[in-house]
Design an enzyme around this catalytic site. Structure first.
Site, PDB file in Angstrom:
ATOM      1  N   TYR A 172       0.816  -1.220   0.000  1.00  9.82           N
ATOM      2  CA  TYR A 172       0.000   0.000   0.000  1.00  9.82           C
ATOM      3  C   TYR A 172       0.853   1.275   0.000  1.00  9.82           C
ATOM      4  O   TYR A 172       0.362   2.356  -0.282  1.00  9.82           O
ATOM      5  CB  TYR A 172      -0.949   0.033   1.204  1.00  9.82           C
ATOM      6  CG  TYR A 172      -1.952  -1.113   1.242  1.00  9.82           C
ATOM      7  CD1 TYR A 172      -2.106  -1.969   0.162  1.00  9.82           C
ATOM      8  CD2 TYR A 172      -2.733  -1.329   2.357  1.00  9.82           C
ATOM      9  CE1 TYR A 172      -3.014  -3.015   0.201  1.00  9.82           C
ATOM     10  CE2 TYR A 172      -3.648  -2.365   2.406  1.00  9.82           C
ATOM     11  CZ  TYR A 172      -3.782  -3.211   1.320  1.00  9.82           C
ATOM     12  OH  TYR A 172      -4.675  -4.241   1.365  1.00  9.82           O
ATOM     13  N   ASP A 201      -2.514 -18.178   2.594  1.00  9.55           N
ATOM     14  CA  ASP A 201      -3.678 -18.905   2.056  1.00  9.55           C
ATOM     15  C   ASP A 201      -4.159 -19.962   3.029  1.00  9.55           C
ATOM     16  O   ASP A 201      -5.357 -20.122   3.283  1.00  9.55           O
ATOM     17  CB  ASP A 201      -3.364 -19.500   0.673  1.00  9.55           C
ATOM     18  CG  ASP A 201      -1.964 -20.088   0.574  1.00  9.55           C
ATOM     19  OD1 ASP A 201      -1.161 -19.889   1.489  1.00  9.55           O
ATOM     20  OD2 ASP A 201      -1.673 -20.774  -0.427  1.00  9.55           O
ATOM     21  N   ASP A 235      -4.777  -6.737   6.283  1.00 10.75           N
ATOM     22  CA  ASP A 235      -6.006  -6.051   5.893  1.00 10.75           C
ATOM     23  C   ASP A 235      -7.095  -7.090   5.604  1.00 10.75           C
ATOM     24  O   ASP A 235      -8.234  -7.015   6.090  1.00 10.75           O
ATOM     25  CB  ASP A 235      -5.702  -5.213   4.632  1.00 10.75           C
ATOM     26  CG  ASP A 235      -6.833  -4.286   4.257  1.00 10.75           C
ATOM     27  OD1 ASP A 235      -7.777  -4.143   5.054  1.00 10.75           O
ATOM     28  OD2 ASP A 235      -6.773  -3.698   3.163  1.00 10.75           O
TER      29      ASP A 235
END
Ligand code: NAD
Length: 364
Positions: free
Chosen positions: A146, A227, A251
Site C-alpha cells: 500500500y 492462504d 487487511d
C-alpha cells in the site's frame, strides 16, 4: 498513577460511545486509585464544520501531548453529507489517515473474540463456534504494497500497472517485537503469516521473526502461509493466539476475523507506536443510521479503553476488570439492539448509556 488521555469523539455515534468508555475509565480510576486527565478534541466531519478541515495541527499536537488517544469514529453518510462534496484530501477520512501518519502508528491490533453468549452471531459451523476463540491480529500498518512505488504506463500499446511490495529489515523487526511482547501478555504463541514460498519480502519477514523470537524464549513462534491461514481461521480459529502479518495480508485477514467474531459492536482495535503510545478505537464506523438515538453498542469502545490500559499504561489488572465486566454483563443477559437475539428468552434491551452504567457498576 496519573495519565493523560486525549479523546476524539468524532461524528455519528462517536460522542455517545466515547462518553461511555470515559465513564468506565473514570470508574477504573476511582476503584484502582489512578488519575485520568481527559482532553477532548475535534476530528473528522465535526472539525470540518468548526475549522474547515478534518484535522488541525492543534489536534495533532494535543494527541501527541497525551499518553494515549481514545477515539470514537468519524465520517457521515456518503451521498447525503456535504462533507463528501469536498475534495478527497478535505474529507473526514483524510483526517484519520493524516493523524495515524503524524503519530507514527505502525502496528495495528484487532482482537477477535467469540463470547459464549453471542455464539449464534458467529457464521462458523456450530461445532467450531462451540469451542470459542480469542485471536489477536497484529498487522503492519505503514509498509508493504500500500505504500510501495507504483505506476501505470502504456507498454506495447496496452496499459500496464505495477505495485511494489517492499519491507525493510527494521520495519519487520519492530513489528515482530510488538507481536512477541503482546503474546507475552496473552497465551504466548505467535503465528507469523507470510507467503515465503513465493515472495522475497516474506522470506525476509520469516528470517527476522526467527531472529527476534530468540529474545522471547517463553513465546512459541509458528510460521504459516497466508492462504492456509485464511482457511484455518474458518476451520479451527481456536488454534491461534497472536497472528502477525504484513499490511495487505493483515487487511484481508482482519476483516475475515471480524466476520467470524460476528458482532461489529463488540470489536475494539488499537494502533501503536514503537513506545507505549497508541490510538484506540472501535472497529466499526460512525453508524450515521443510528446516531443520536442512544441505541449504539458502546462495548467495542469500552473494550478499546481496556486495550488502552493494557498496552499503553501497562495496567493489566484494570484491563482485566473491564473485560470481565463486559463478559459478566453479557452473561447476565443485557444487550444493546445490535446483539439482541429476539428468539432468546430472558434478555434485557439496554440503551447506550445504560450499558455504560452496567459495566461501570461491575468494575471491581
Ligand atoms: P458502520 O460501521 O458505521 O455501520 C455499519 C452497520 O453497523 C450500520 O448498520 C450501523 O448501524 C452498525 N453499527 C456500527 N457500529 C455500531 C455500534 N457500535 N452499535 C450498533 N450498531 C453499529 O459502517 P458504514 O455505514 O459503512 O460507515 C459509516 C461511516 O463511518 C462512513 O462515513 C465511514 O467512512 C465511516 N467509518 C469510519 C471508521 C473510523 O472512524 N475508523 C471506520 C469505518 C467506517
Amino acid at each position: 498513577m496519573n495519565f493523560k488521555i486525549t479523546t476524539i469523539p468524532g461524528d455519528g455515534i462517536g460522542p455517545e460511545i466515547v462518553a461511555e468508555a470515559r465513564k468506565v475509565l473514570e470508574r477504573v480510576g476511582e476503584v484502582y486509585g489512578h488519575e485520568f486527565a481527559f482532553e477532548e478534541v475535534l476530528m473528522g466531519g465535526c472539525s470540518i464544520d468548526a475549522y474547515g478541515e478534518p484535522l488541525t495541527d492543534e489536534t495533532i499536537e494535543k494527541c501527541k501531548a497525551a499518553d494515549a488517544v481514545l477515539m470514537g469514529s468519524i465520517g457521515g453518510k456518503v451521498g447525503q453529507s456535504s462533507w463528501y462534496e469536498l475534495p478527497p484530501e478535505k474529507r473526514p477520512e483524510a483526517g484519520l489517515l493524516k493523524l495515524r501518519k503524524s503519530l507514527g502508528l505502525f502496528c495495528n491490533l484487532r482482537p477477535a473474540k467469540l463470547y459464549p453468549e453471542l455464539k449464534k452471531a458467529c457464521p462458523l459451523k456450530e461445532d467450531i463456534a462451540e469451542q470459542g476463540f480469542d485471536v489477536m491480529m497484529v498487522r503492519e500498518l505503514t509498509g508493504g504494497l500500500y505504500f510501495g512505488y507504483r505506476k501505470t504506463e502504456t507498454v506495447d500499446g496496452e496499459e500496464v500497472a505495477t505495485d511494489t511490495l517492499t519491507y525493510r529489515e527494521s520495519e519487520i523487526r519492530r513489528i515482530a517485537k510488538k507481536a512477541f511482547e503482546i503474546a507475552e501478555k496473552r497465551n504466548r504463541k505467535v503465528t507469523s503469516v507470510d507467503k515465503a514460498n513465493v515472495l522475497d519480502s516474506s522470506r525476509l519477514w520469516r528470517k527476522i521473526f526467527a531472529e527476534e523470537a530468540k529474545a522471547y524464549e517463553n513465546v512459541t513462534l509458528e510460521n504459516a502461509l497466508v492462504d492456509s491461514t485464511a482457511m484455518q481461521l474458518i476451520r479451527n480459529p481456536g488454534q491461534f493466539d497472536v497472528v502477525a502479518t504484513e499490511n495487505m495480508f493483515g487487511d484481508i485477514l482482519s476483516d475475515e476475523m471480524a466476520e467470524i467474531a460476528g458482532s461489529l459492536g463488540m470489536l475494539p482495535s488499537a494502533s501503536l507506536r514503537e513506545d507505549s503510545f497508541g490510538l484506540y478505537e472501535p472497529s466499526g464506523g460512525s453508524a450515521p443510521d443510528i446516531a443520536g438515538q442512544n441505541i449504539a453498542n458502546p462495548l467495542a469502545t469500552i473494550l478499546s479503553a481496556a486495550m488502552l490500559l493494557r498496552y499503553s499504561f501497562n495496567l493489566g489488572k484494570e484491563a482485566d476488570a473491564i473485560e470481565n465486566a463486559v463478559s459478566e454483563v453479557l452473561a447476565q443477559g443485557f444487550r444493546t439492539g445490535d446483539i439482541m437475539d429476539k428468539e432468546e428468552k430472558g434478555l434485557t434491551l439496554l440503551h447506550t448509556d445504560e450499558m455504560g452504567d452496567k459495566i461501570a457498576e461491575l468494575i471491581k
